[in-house]
Design a protein around this motif. Structure first.
Motif, PDB file in Angstrom:
ATOM      1  N   UNK A 121      -8.410  45.953  83.893  1.00  0.00           N
ATOM      2  CA  UNK A 121      -8.559  45.367  82.549  1.00  0.00           C
ATOM      3  C   UNK A 121     -10.004  45.489  82.077  1.00  0.00           C
ATOM      4  N   UNK A 122     -10.928  45.172  82.958  1.00  0.00           N
ATOM      5  CA  UNK A 122     -12.342  45.213  82.603  1.00  0.00           C
ATOM      6  C   UNK A 122     -12.780  46.628  82.253  1.00  0.00           C
ATOM      7  N   UNK A 123     -12.341  47.612  83.035  1.00  0.00           N
ATOM      8  CA  UNK A 123     -12.692  48.996  82.757  1.00  0.00           C
ATOM      9  C   UNK A 123     -12.078  49.472  81.446  1.00  0.00           C
ATOM     10  N   UNK A 124     -10.844  49.052  81.177  1.00  0.00           N
ATOM     11  CA  UNK A 124     -10.191  49.453  79.928  1.00  0.00           C
ATOM     12  C   UNK A 124     -10.914  48.883  78.717  1.00  0.00           C
ATOM     13  N   UNK A 125     -11.376  47.634  78.814  1.00  0.00           N
ATOM     14  CA  UNK A 125     -12.118  47.038  77.714  1.00  0.00           C
ATOM     15  C   UNK A 125     -13.465  47.728  77.526  1.00  0.00           C
ATOM     16  N   UNK A 126     -14.107  48.140  78.607  1.00  0.00           N
ATOM     17  CA  UNK A 126     -15.375  48.882  78.518  1.00  0.00           C
ATOM     18  C   UNK A 126     -15.158  50.214  77.789  1.00  0.00           C
ATOM     19  N   UNK A 127     -14.035  50.876  78.090  1.00  0.00           N
ATOM     20  CA  UNK A 127     -13.754  52.170  77.478  1.00  0.00           C
ATOM     21  C   UNK A 127     -13.474  52.064  75.986  1.00  0.00           C
ATOM     22  N   UNK A 128     -12.813  50.999  75.561  1.00  0.00           N
ATOM     23  CA  UNK A 128     -12.509  50.855  74.133  1.00  0.00           C
ATOM     24  C   UNK A 128     -13.693  50.295  73.353  1.00  0.00           C
ATOM     25  N   UNK A 129     -14.675  49.727  74.053  1.00  0.00           N
ATOM     26  CA  UNK A 129     -15.815  49.114  73.386  1.00  0.00           C
ATOM     27  C   UNK A 129     -16.724  50.166  72.760  1.00  0.00           C
ATOM     28  N   UNK A 130     -17.452  49.742  71.730  1.00  0.00           N
ATOM     29  CA  UNK A 130     -18.441  50.638  71.121  1.00  0.00           C
ATOM     30  C   UNK A 130     -19.618  50.884  72.057  1.00  0.00           C
ATOM     31  N   UNK A 137     -17.084  41.208  77.209  1.00  0.00           N
ATOM     32  CA  UNK A 137     -15.882  40.556  77.722  1.00  0.00           C
ATOM     33  C   UNK A 137     -16.126  40.017  79.127  1.00  0.00           C
ATOM     34  N   UNK A 138     -15.300  39.060  79.539  1.00  0.00           N
ATOM     35  CA  UNK A 138     -15.258  38.598  80.919  1.00  0.00           C
ATOM     36  C   UNK A 138     -13.901  37.986  81.175  1.00  0.00           C
ATOM     37  N   UNK A 139     -13.598  37.702  82.432  1.00  0.00           N
ATOM     38  CA  UNK A 139     -12.296  37.150  82.787  1.00  0.00           C
ATOM     39  C   UNK A 139     -12.431  35.659  83.077  1.00  0.00           C
ATOM     40  N   UNK A 140     -11.319  34.945  82.876  1.00  0.00           N
ATOM     41  CA  UNK A 140     -11.240  33.516  83.161  1.00  0.00           C
ATOM     42  C   UNK A 140     -10.263  33.335  84.315  1.00  0.00           C
ATOM     43  N   UNK A 141     -10.760  32.885  85.455  1.00  0.00           N
ATOM     44  CA  UNK A 141      -9.934  32.720  86.657  1.00  0.00           C
ATOM     45  C   UNK A 141      -9.335  31.324  86.704  1.00  0.00           C
ATOM     46  N   UNK A 142      -8.087  31.248  87.174  1.00  0.00           N
ATOM     47  CA  UNK A 142      -7.404  29.954  87.274  1.00  0.00           C
ATOM     48  C   UNK A 142      -7.408  29.403  88.692  1.00  0.00           C
ATOM     49  N   UNK A 143      -7.794  30.206  89.675  1.00  0.00           N
ATOM     50  CA  UNK A 143      -7.794  29.729  91.050  1.00  0.00           C
ATOM     51  C   UNK A 143      -8.905  30.428  91.824  1.00  0.00           C
ATOM     52  N   UNK A 144      -9.149  29.949  93.035  1.00  0.00           N
ATOM     53  CA  UNK A 144     -10.271  30.453  93.823  1.00  0.00           C
ATOM     54  C   UNK A 144     -10.094  31.911  94.229  1.00  0.00           C
ATOM     55  N   UNK A 209      -1.411  42.413  77.740  1.00  0.00           N
ATOM     56  CA  UNK A 209      -1.743  43.097  76.489  1.00  0.00           C
ATOM     57  C   UNK A 209      -2.658  44.276  76.814  1.00  0.00           C
ATOM     58  N   UNK A 210      -2.182  45.490  76.515  1.00  0.00           N
ATOM     59  CA  UNK A 210      -2.949  46.706  76.779  1.00  0.00           C
ATOM     60  C   UNK A 210      -3.458  47.253  75.449  1.00  0.00           C
ATOM     61  N   UNK A 211      -4.777  47.268  75.309  1.00  0.00           N
ATOM     62  CA  UNK A 211      -5.394  47.654  74.043  1.00  0.00           C
ATOM     63  C   UNK A 211      -5.629  49.154  73.979  1.00  0.00           C
ATOM     64  N   UNK A 212      -5.282  49.736  72.825  1.00  0.00           N
ATOM     65  CA  UNK A 212      -5.583  51.146  72.562  1.00  0.00           C
ATOM     66  C   UNK A 212      -6.899  51.301  71.801  1.00  0.00           C
ATOM     67  N   UNK A 213      -7.369  50.212  71.226  1.00  0.00           N
ATOM     68  CA  UNK A 213      -8.642  50.216  70.512  1.00  0.00           C
ATOM     69  C   UNK A 213      -9.310  48.873  70.751  1.00  0.00           C
ATOM     70  N   UNK A 214     -10.586  48.798  70.409  1.00  0.00           N
ATOM     71  CA  UNK A 214     -11.347  47.589  70.707  1.00  0.00           C
ATOM     72  C   UNK A 214     -10.899  46.452  69.791  1.00  0.00           C
ATOM     73  N   UNK A 215     -10.435  45.333  70.330  1.00  0.00           N
ATOM     74  CA  UNK A 215      -9.848  44.267  69.501  1.00  0.00           C
ATOM     75  C   UNK A 215     -10.803  43.674  68.475  1.00  0.00           C
ATOM     76  N   UNK A 336      -3.320  52.513  81.216  1.00  0.00           N
ATOM     77  CA  UNK A 336      -4.277  51.858  82.093  1.00  0.00           C
ATOM     78  C   UNK A 336      -5.641  52.515  81.890  1.00  0.00           C
ATOM     79  N   UNK A 337      -6.646  52.092  82.612  1.00  0.00           N
ATOM     80  CA  UNK A 337      -7.995  52.582  82.346  1.00  0.00           C
ATOM     81  C   UNK A 337      -8.138  54.044  82.753  1.00  0.00           C
TER      82      UNK A 337
END
Length: 530
Positions: A121-130, A137-144, A209-215, A336-337
């Protein structure tokens, strides 16, 4: 005669008393000499006077009686994960990763194996980013576990958890376990509330949610006209879809999401409540809260919102909670990325197994050898696992391997499953067939090394004892593959899907996720569209 008897008795009594005194004095002298000798042999740094010890104990006891909960949490000390759940850490992430407009994209990981795919997910967001060097972006973890996996994969992470004060007030084991949907809602609402309070705007995009462009490039204009932009279900039913929403930091959005976060914390475990339906009710869109809740809460704040499709630049691949099915579908669709698919310069290696009847012991020895080769000899190459079958369509991958356990130990950053070779994006990668030689590094060969299976030594020493444990724990759960894909693999429990079934059994609502509504069980009674 009587007088002499009294005198003899007194002399005996005196003698007894004198002997007792002598014995007492002797015992005291012995004890003194023993203590003196003992103290001489004890380092002076650990000698503590008795009166000082008593005084210290008294003070400590009094302090423990008078201490309040906030002070108690300080006394216990912070655990390893506290730094990732603090407001200071969240603010540092926002400062570091937001764009010039103080906007950021987040997703939620944890629970049903989604943390295993955080890297992708992180790599895919980097690729769509300007700016490919910073995805904002960053991720929000729900557990350890999700925190650890994100850190290991180099993904910036914030830990959404419950405070010490909240947890200490939980009254039973069911409440303490915190089922997955309750944690999901808390991560969404509480994290969003914290971010907008800090003056930043946020897009929350779920992992399916798989983005094809930067949200952030596809927000509804003018941005300042709305506090909240949120996706819908494109006519399938009238509820909002909280798989994607953008919240602009304003006074009204701060008040609204602080209210939603507090409501969810208090009542989110109530029967037949889901995060989507609660937010829909608070937006006064379709759902309505039961009167029981309305009596317990204040007036719902107003927020200016609008449905938004974000340019239709995404694929929202909703499933029953099985992350592996979702990502398998994403692989086949090519969303995918790019780092996941690689190119002609990427380095892979694999083996082709012609003996599909290979015993489970030999299968595991082969995979063990391939993992050791990757760790020691072919360090810069991604391992594509062998298929052990002529047709993955006839014998599914899940009959051969416990995917969750395997990827948990080895990560899809460095491992590809056999179906990888079937994707259109990877068929153009060149394949070099050769016999393995431990005297060569093969760094000059790009693409896929298809090694001869007979050249793979099965007796390679593990790099460490722990490595051997990880190999055994990730492999020895599966039987040999069988026709129609029914093996002995112990797959992860689908608790997420089961929880959704239970919570969404709302008896007859014509729209997802409800079915068979009855007045007794339905929490959202008013239906203007019915």
């Amino acid at each position: 005669m009587f007088v002499f008897r009294i005198l003899r008795h007194n002399r005996r009594l005196c003698s007894t008393i004198i002997l007792l005194l002598i014995a007492f004095c002797f015992s005291r002298l012995t004890l003194y000499l023993y203590r003196k000798d003992l103290i001489q042999n004890i380092p002076s740094s650990i000698i503590v006077k008795l009166d000082a010890l008593v005084s210290s104990t008294t003070i400590t006891t009094e302090k423990s009686i008078l201490i309040d909960e906030p002070e108690l949490s300080k006394t216990i000390g912070k655990n390893t994960f506290d730094q990732y759940s603090s407001d200071e850490h969240l603010l540092s992430l926002l400062t570091q990763y937001s764009n010039t407009f103080k906007q950021v994209v987040i997703t939620i990981i944890g629970g049903d194996s989604y943390s295993l795919f955080a890297w992708d997910w992180y790599e895919r967001m980097r690729e769509t980013s300007n700016n490919t060097n910073k995805c904002h972006c960053f991720v929000v973890a729900m557990d350890e576990i999700a925190v650890i996996l994100a850190i290991k994969q180099g993904v910036p992470v914030y830990y959404s958890t419950f405070t010490f004060e909240q947890q200490i007030n939980w009254i039973n084991s069911i409440e303490a376990k915190q089922h997955s949907l309750y944690r999901v809602g808390h991560a969404k609402f509480d994290t969003t509330a914290r971010i907008v309070r800090m003056g930043y705007s946020v897009i929350l995009s779920e992992m399916d949610v798989f983005w094809r462009a930067y949200p952030l490039d596809h927000l509804k204009q003018p941005i300042n006209a709305y506090d909240l932009q949120i996706s819908d279900h494109f006519g399938s039913h009238p509820r909002v879809n909280i798989g994607i929403f953008f919240v602009r930091s304003t006074n009204t959005s701060v008040e609204f999401f602080s209210f939603v976060a507090d409501f969810w914390l208090r009542y989110g475990k109530g029967g037949f409540l889901s995060d989507q339906r609660v937010l829909d009710a608070f937006l006064k869109n379709y759902d309505r809260l039961d009167k029981t809740y309305l009596k317990a809460i204040k007036t719902i704040p107003t927020v200016y919102w609008a449905p938004h499709a974000f340019g239709f630049r995404f694929s929202h691949m909703m499933t029953d909670g099985n992350a592996f099915e979702l990502f398998d579908r994403a692989e086949k669709l090519g969303i995918r990325s790019q780092k996941y698919y690689g190119d002609q310069n990427t380095k892979y290696f694999t083996v082709t197994v012609s003996n599909t009847a290979m015993t489970i012991n030999n299968r595991n020895l082969l995979i063990r050898a391939l993992l050791i080769l990757q760790y020691t000899h072919l360090k810069n190459r991604i391992l594509i696992l062998p298929a052990f079958t002529h047709s993955l369509a006839a014998i599914t991958l899940r009959s051969q391997l416990d995917e969750k356990k395997f990827l948990l130990y080895w990560s899809d950053k460095y491992i590809r499953l056999p179906s990888f070779l079937l994707h259109n994006k990877t068929r153009s990668i060149p394949i070099t067939n050769l016999t393995l030689s431990l005297n060569k590094k093969y760094d000059d060969i790009n693409g896929i090394l298809n090694l001869s299976i007979d050249s793979i030594p099965r007796n390679l020493p593990a790099p460490s004892p722990q490595f051997e444990v990880l190999v055994r724990d990730s492999l020895l759960w599966c039987s040999p593959p069988v026709q129609n894909g029914r093996g002995w693999c112990s797959h992860h429990p689908r608790d997420f899907g089961a929880t959704m079934e239970i919570l969404f059994a709302c008896r007859g609502d014509p729209y997802p996720p409800c079915a068979d509504k009855t007045e007794k069980n339905e929490q959202f009674l008013y239906r203007p569209y019915e």
